[in-house]
Scaffold this motif. Structure first.
Motif, mmCIF file in Angstrom:
data_model
loop_
_atom_site.group_PDB
_atom_site.id
_atom_site.type_symbol
_atom_site.label_atom_id
_atom_site.label_comp_id
_atom_site.label_asym_id
_atom_site.label_seq_id
_atom_site.Cartn_x
_atom_site.Cartn_y
_atom_site.Cartn_z
ATOM 1 N N SER A 7 28.773 35.037 42.070
ATOM 2 C CA SER A 7 29.867 35.178 40.807
ATOM 3 C C SER A 7 31.223 34.922 41.161
ATOM 4 O O SER A 7 31.936 33.333 40.577
ATOM 5 C CB SER A 7 30.169 36.596 40.634
ATOM 6 O OG SER A 7 31.164 36.426 39.130
ATOM 7 N N LYS A 8 31.759 35.803 42.773
ATOM 8 C CA LYS A 8 32.851 35.252 43.560
ATOM 9 C C LYS A 8 32.615 33.613 43.144
ATOM 10 O O LYS A 8 34.164 32.986 43.352
ATOM 11 C CB LYS A 8 33.431 36.131 44.392
ATOM 12 C CG LYS A 8 33.803 37.034 44.404
ATOM 13 C CD LYS A 8 33.758 37.009 45.445
ATOM 14 C CE LYS A 8 34.486 39.456 44.932
ATOM 15 N NZ LYS A 8 34.259 39.943 46.454
ATOM 16 N N THR A 9 31.947 32.560 44.058
ATOM 17 C CA THR A 9 32.359 31.231 44.229
ATOM 18 C C THR A 9 32.410 31.072 42.951
ATOM 19 O O THR A 9 32.864 29.445 43.193
ATOM 20 C CB THR A 9 30.454 31.444 44.416
ATOM 21 O OG1 THR A 9 29.949 32.364 45.826
ATOM 22 C CG2 THR A 9 30.259 29.877 45.286
ATOM 23 N N ILE A 11 34.208 31.322 40.150
ATOM 24 C CA ILE A 11 35.655 32.124 39.985
ATOM 25 C C ILE A 11 36.267 31.347 40.881
ATOM 26 O O ILE A 11 37.803 30.571 40.249
ATOM 27 C CB ILE A 11 35.731 33.280 39.920
ATOM 28 C CG1 ILE A 11 35.205 33.877 38.847
ATOM 29 C CG2 ILE A 11 37.482 33.414 39.809
ATOM 30 C CD1 ILE A 11 35.131 35.839 39.182
ATOM 31 N N HIS A 12 35.972 30.701 42.230
ATOM 32 C CA HIS A 12 37.029 29.940 42.827
ATOM 33 C C HIS A 12 37.031 28.976 43.389
ATOM 34 O O HIS A 12 37.348 27.846 43.044
ATOM 35 C CB HIS A 12 36.576 30.655 44.533
ATOM 36 C CG HIS A 12 37.102 31.691 45.129
ATOM 37 N ND1 HIS A 12 36.816 33.012 44.613
ATOM 38 C CD2 HIS A 12 38.349 31.033 45.358
ATOM 39 C CE1 HIS A 12 37.239 33.933 45.698
ATOM 40 N NE2 HIS A 12 38.368 33.399 46.149
ATOM 41 N N ILE A 13 35.363 28.222 42.757
ATOM 42 C CA ILE A 13 35.044 26.800 42.211
ATOM 43 C C ILE A 13 36.000 27.444 41.279
ATOM 44 O O ILE A 13 37.128 25.698 41.068
ATOM 45 C CB ILE A 13 33.578 26.153 42.029
ATOM 46 C CG1 ILE A 13 33.136 26.504 43.314
ATOM 47 C CG2 ILE A 13 33.411 25.320 41.784
ATOM 48 C CD1 ILE A 13 31.771 26.123 43.196
ATOM 49 N N ILE A 14 35.503 27.466 40.131
ATOM 50 C CA ILE A 14 37.209 26.537 38.808
ATOM 51 C C ILE A 14 38.597 27.456 39.318
ATOM 52 O O ILE A 14 39.107 26.099 38.390
ATOM 53 C CB ILE A 14 36.272 28.264 37.355
ATOM 54 C CG1 ILE A 14 34.812 28.307 37.037
ATOM 55 C CG2 ILE A 14 37.062 27.291 36.405
ATOM 56 C CD1 ILE A 14 34.464 29.314 36.429
ATOM 57 N N LEU A 15 38.464 28.120 39.551
ATOM 58 C CA LEU A 15 40.409 28.187 40.483
ATOM 59 C C LEU A 15 41.178 26.991 41.049
ATOM 60 O O LEU A 15 41.676 26.038 40.815
ATOM 61 C CB LEU A 15 40.439 28.958 40.528
ATOM 62 C CG LEU A 15 40.805 30.224 39.908
ATOM 63 C CD1 LEU A 15 41.069 31.648 40.951
ATOM 64 C CD2 LEU A 15 41.150 30.654 38.760
ATOM 65 N N ILE A 16 39.992 26.464 41.887
ATOM 66 C CA ILE A 16 40.849 24.999 42.738
ATOM 67 C C ILE A 16 40.347 23.908 41.772
ATOM 68 O O ILE A 16 40.771 23.040 42.431
ATOM 69 C CB ILE A 16 39.826 25.288 43.980
ATOM 70 C CG1 ILE A 16 39.295 26.714 44.785
ATOM 71 C CG2 ILE A 16 39.304 23.749 44.887
ATOM 72 C CD1 ILE A 16 38.559 26.245 45.862
#
Length: 281
Positions: A7-9, A11-16
């Motif tokens: 889930s965190k991965t 989210i980070h991909i979307i944010l980046i």
């Protein structure tokens, strides 16, 4: 555990990805401004890192256009707009947050409702009023600056932001200041305002960015080249250097530098202050 990591991965991909998409136009603009005359800026596939790296575009556009004059005008207009917003928004937000008077909620929600009205909807009557008051640069420079600043001297957003900041301050602090002999004005200036510095910084940053990048109103109001602000002056580059997008890109990058510097100066207050608007009133 694996589900949480996954889930965190995501989210980070979307944010980046979102961050890269947001910053790409600035990267492309910087790349174009640093490309030499022998390099094709419209090459396909596009080249991000300049092969013919040069600073000459910045030097040429600085000397060919009155950047010092445009920069000075923008600094005066943005500085006055920020100053007036900080003063007027604070003076309006304080009684709405700390004082009790008849019709307080009606006044507050009426002010808040004006956020939904775009400036373009009231631009014509504001323009007519400005002309009738002779607040235009054809009269003199001072009146021109006043005409550019006054429509944006205070905003509903600024009043709302300051009200929310004042609400967070414990009433005991005001009571202690009164016991120590402060009147309302002294308490407001010496006790209350220093406690909302982060919110003042947030309001200053948003106001500065909005005023610095304002194009529509100055382009309507200004008639003299010597009074042009940077956005209006940069827009004229398109006609002056229609075949040289390198100059246009260099001029645009120069115009963004003050915004970056101002944000970095206020950064230490920004994060804590922008949360004040989320407090329930």
């Amino acid at each position: 555990m694996l589900k949480k990591i996954f889930s965190k991965t995501i989210i980070h991909i979307i944010l980046i990805t979102t961050s890269l998409l947001s910053i790409f136009p600035f990267i492309w603009l910087t790349s174009t401004s640093l490309k030499g005359i022998n390099e094709d800026i419209f090459a396909y596939p596009p080249v991000i890192i300049p092969q013919d790296f040069t600073w000459i575009n910045y030097i040429d556009v600085w000397h060919r256009v009155n950047f010092i004059g445009y920069f000075t005008n923008s600094m005066i207009v943005a500085g006055l707009t920020v100053l007036l917003n900080l003063i007027l928004s604070s003076l309006a937000g304080y009684p709405l947050a700390r004082m009790n008077f008849k019709g307080k909620k009606v006044v507050f929600f009426s002010i808040l409702a004006t956020i939904m009205i775009p400036f373009q909807a009231i631009m014509l009557p504001v323009y007519i009023i400005t002309l009738k008051l002779h607040l235009i640069d054809s009269v003199n420079a001072v009146m021109g600056y006043i005409g550019l600043v006054m429509p944006f001297a205070v905003s509903a957003f600024g009043i709302f932001l300051m009200r929310q900041a004042f609400i967070k301050i414990p009433k005991e602090i005001e009571e202690a200041a009164i016991v120590d002999g402060c009147n309302v004005f002294q308490m407001f200036v010496k006790v209350i305002l220093p406690m909302v510095k982060p919110t003042l910084a947030v309001l200053a940053v948003f106001t500065f960015i909005g005023s610095w990048g304002e194009f529509l109103w100055p382009s309507i109001m200004l008639t003299k080249d010597s009074m042009y602000t940077l956005p209006v002056g940069i827009n004229n580059l398109q006609g002056m250097f229609s075949a040289n997008w390198r100059f246009i890109a260099a001029g645009s990058i120069i115009a963004t530098i003050p915004i970056i510097i101002f944000f970095l100066m206020m950064q230490k207050y920004f994060i804590s202050g922008e949360n004040d608007g989320a407090v329930k009133g």
